[in-house]
Write a protein that holds these residues in place. Structure first.
Motif, PDB file in Angstrom:
ATOM      1  N   SER A   1       1.083  -1.088   0.050  1.00  0.00           N
ATOM      2  CA  SER A   1      -0.007  -0.057  -0.127  1.00  0.00           C
ATOM      3  C   SER A   1       0.731   1.177  -0.012  1.00  0.00           C
ATOM      4  CB  SER A   1      -0.875  -0.060   1.264  1.00  0.00           C
ATOM      5  OG  SER A   1      -1.539   1.287   1.589  1.00  0.00           O
ATOM      6  N   ILE A   2       0.684   2.224  -1.146  1.00  0.00           N
ATOM      7  CA  ILE A   2       1.570   3.315  -0.890  1.00  0.00           C
ATOM      8  C   ILE A   2       0.281   4.667  -1.189  1.00  0.00           C
ATOM      9  CG2 ILE A   2       3.017   4.855  -2.276  1.00  0.00           C
ATOM     10  CD1 ILE A   2       4.259   2.368  -3.304  1.00  0.00           C
TER      11      ILE A   2
ATOM     12  N   PRO B   1       3.176  -7.206  -6.533  1.00  0.00           N
ATOM     13  CA  PRO B   1       2.131  -7.311  -7.456  1.00  0.00           C
ATOM     14  C   PRO B   1       0.852  -7.429  -6.680  1.00  0.00           C
ATOM     15  CG  PRO B   1       4.120  -8.857  -7.932  1.00  0.00           C
ATOM     16  CD  PRO B   1       4.471  -8.004  -6.606  1.00  0.00           C
ATOM     17  N   GLY B   2      -0.305  -6.741  -7.234  1.00  0.00           N
ATOM     18  CA  GLY B   2      -1.628  -6.860  -6.420  1.00  0.00           C
ATOM     19  C   GLY B   2      -1.483  -5.425  -5.302  1.00  0.00           C
ATOM     20  N   GLY B   3      -0.386  -4.906  -5.290  1.00  0.00           N
ATOM     21  CA  GLY B   3      -0.381  -3.765  -4.090  1.00  0.00           C
ATOM     22  C   GLY B   3      -1.405  -2.543  -4.574  1.00  0.00           C
TER      23      GLY B   3
ATOM     24  N   GLU C   1      -3.517  -0.447 -12.995  1.00  0.00           N
ATOM     25  CA  GLU C   1      -4.831  -0.248 -13.212  1.00  0.00           C
ATOM     26  C   GLU C   1      -5.806   0.474 -12.265  1.00  0.00           C
ATOM     27  OE1 GLU C   1      -5.422  -4.475 -12.030  1.00  0.00           O
ATOM     28  OE2 GLU C   1      -4.881  -5.211 -14.109  1.00  0.00           O
ATOM     29  N   ILE C   2      -6.854   0.796 -12.657  1.00  0.00           N
ATOM     30  CA  ILE C   2      -7.708   1.830 -12.035  1.00  0.00           C
ATOM     31  C   ILE C   2      -8.895   1.300 -11.366  1.00  0.00           C
ATOM     32  CG2 ILE C   2      -9.035   4.020 -11.960  1.00  0.00           C
ATOM     33  CD1 ILE C   2      -6.458   4.584 -13.050  1.00  0.00           C
ATOM     34  N   GLU C   3      -8.686   1.258  -9.770  1.00  0.00           N
ATOM     35  CA  GLU C   3      -9.826   0.631  -9.109  1.00  0.00           C
ATOM     36  C   GLU C   3     -10.884   1.787  -8.712  1.00  0.00           C
ATOM     37  OE1 GLU C   3      -8.512  -1.385  -5.302  1.00  0.00           O
ATOM     38  OE2 GLU C   3      -9.986  -0.675  -4.511  1.00  0.00           O
TER      39      GLU C   3
ATOM     40  N   ALA D   1      -5.323   3.121  -7.306  1.00  0.00           N
ATOM     41  CA  ALA D   1      -4.535   2.318  -8.316  1.00  0.00           C
ATOM     42  C   ALA D   1      -4.165   0.942  -7.830  1.00  0.00           C
ATOM     43  CB  ALA D   1      -3.602   2.971  -9.082  1.00  0.00           C
ATOM     44  N   ARG D   2      -3.934  -0.067  -8.732  1.00  0.00           N
ATOM     45  CA  ARG D   2      -3.354  -1.254  -8.512  1.00  0.00           C
ATOM     46  C   ARG D   2      -2.154  -1.843  -9.251  1.00  0.00           C
ATOM     47  NH1 ARG D   2      -5.815  -5.185  -5.418  1.00  0.00           N
ATOM     48  NH2 ARG D   2      -7.740  -4.236  -5.218  1.00  0.00           N
ATOM     49  N   ARG D   3      -1.412  -2.351  -8.892  1.00  0.00           N
ATOM     50  CA  ARG D   3      -0.355  -3.059  -9.528  1.00  0.00           C
ATOM     51  C   ARG D   3      -0.826  -4.403 -10.150  1.00  0.00           C
ATOM     52  NH1 ARG D   3       6.217  -3.715  -9.164  1.00  0.00           N
ATOM     53  NH2 ARG D   3       6.287  -5.440 -10.715  1.00  0.00           N
ATOM     54  N   PRO D   4      -1.016  -4.377 -11.392  1.00  0.00           N
ATOM     55  CA  PRO D   4      -1.499  -6.017 -11.820  1.00  0.00           C
ATOM     56  C   PRO D   4      -0.783  -7.030 -10.980  1.00  0.00           C
ATOM     57  CG  PRO D   4      -1.156  -4.383 -13.706  1.00  0.00           C
ATOM     58  CD  PRO D   4      -0.471  -3.660 -12.558  1.00  0.00           C
ATOM     59  N   LEU D   5      -1.287  -8.091 -11.079  1.00  0.00           N
ATOM     60  CA  LEU D   5      -0.636  -9.368 -10.332  1.00  0.00           C
ATOM     61  C   LEU D   5       0.330  -9.978 -11.457  1.00  0.00           C
ATOM     62  CD1 LEU D   5      -3.667 -11.057  -8.676  1.00  0.00           C
ATOM     63  CD2 LEU D   5      -1.895 -10.328  -7.547  1.00  0.00           C
TER      64      LEU D   5
END
Ligand SMILES: C[S@@+](CC[C@H](N)C(=O)[O-])C[C@H]1O[C@@H](n2cnc3c(N)ncnc32)[C@H](O)[C@@H]1O
Length: 309
Positions: free
Chosen positions: A212-213, A238-240, A275-277, A305-309
């Protein structure tokens, strides 16, 4: 207290801490009464009261000085706003100028961050962003989240992250020694365990891996926002997830990159491979989104936003 300072009229529904804070602010800045009346015209909610309690605790005996610092900040921002309206651009254009004028000057920086602390309550867009961080962003983190904030400034976002039960560890990086001192003060005042703090430019800090950032109101301070978002991407596991907040059309003494639309910020986040959540658009001073777009008023633009897995 005079009738003019009757805070029940200024903020219907205000609790005791908010009433005390309004009275202290108006003692330092009586000309702000009309602004605060408009700010709280729709009434004050529970989040405002809990925020007022936290700010009062952080301020302690320095509350009057913090209210003076807010008054100074409002004047400094107004000057930048006048320049922006005349010239159609921000006054500063290089990070080196902002660093010399602001980040490297502890007295200036402390006054600035104290003012910004109070703006979290007095500026409706700042309150909306902080509430969204607590109620929308943090609950989406998994348990045992390793959380980083880049540019914590006054420390309120980092404090909310630390207080969230899902957070396992809390780290803050900031280029300004004065900001880090204020973060320490914030955590000590609330009697929370100190976060791990690093004095560093975000481009120079050693890479870690975070779930988480928080990256709030820093992008517009940078010459290379795309590179900064690429760094946020690389720092995430990844997933963060990341909470990225930047204002459009929002002149301030140390803002150097002008975003003219919320879409410009969303596009940058996508270009960094994130990616945008979810997205929150919070116009300043209670303006509607249409009016803010038309008149080029400030809009806080927040992307989860999310880093893709
Ligand atoms: C406007 S404050 C934001 C405070 C808080 N995050 C908020 O949203 O209200 C910007 C913070 O970012 C820090 N900062 C600016 N440029 C930075 C950089 N290149 N690396 C690390 N921190 C930076 C400043 O020192 C300051 O503490």
């Amino acid at each position: 207290m005079s009738q003019a300072l009757d805070d029940r009229e200024i903020a219907p529904g205000a609790g005791p801490a908010l009433k005390r804070l309004i009275a202290a602010q108006l003692a330092a800045f009586p000309e702000h009464e009309g602004f605060l009346r408009r700010r709280f015209a729709a009434g004050a909610d529970d989040f405002c009261e809990s925020l007022a309690t936290t700010i009062e605790t952080i301020a302690g005996e320095d509350l009057a000085r913090l209210c003076e610092d807010y008054r100074w900040l409002a004047g400094a921002v107004l000057e930048e706003e006048l320049f922006f309206r005349r010239e159609g651009r921000y006054r500063l254009s290089s990070f080196a100028e902002a660093e010399a004028l602001v980040y490297a000057d502890p007295a200036y920086m402390t006054r600035y961050m104290n003012g910004l602390l109070l703006s979290q309550l007095w500026w409706s867009n700042h309150t909306a962003v902080l509430a969204w961080f607590r109620d929308r962003y943090l609950p989406g983190n998994g348990t045992q989240a390793r959380h980083l904030e880049i540019g914590p400034g006054h420390g309120l976002f980092l404090l909310l992250a630390e207080q969230d039960g899902r957070t396992e560890s809390c780290v803050g990086w900031d280029i300004s020694p004065a900001s880090l001192a204020l973060v320490e003060k914030t955590f000590a005042a609330l009697r929370r365990p100190a976060p791990s703090l690093l004095l560093s430019n975000l481009f120079e800090a050693q890479l870690g891996r975070f779930d988480s950032i928080a990256f709030s109101e820093v992008l517009e301070h940078l010459e290379a926002p795309a590179e900064a978002l690429a760094r946020v991407h690389d720092l995430l596991a990844p997933g963060g997830r990341a909470f990225i907040n930047a204002p459009v059309n929002s002149p301030a003494p140390d803002h150097i990159t002008l975003f003219e639309t919320p879409e410009a910020i969303v596009d940058l986040v996508l270009a960094a491979g994130l990616e945008i959540e979810d997205v929150l658009l919070a116009p300043a001073a209670g303006a509607s989104l249409d009016r803010a777009r038309k008149l080029k008023l400030a809009i806080s633009t927040v992307v989860i936003a999310r880093r893709p897995l």
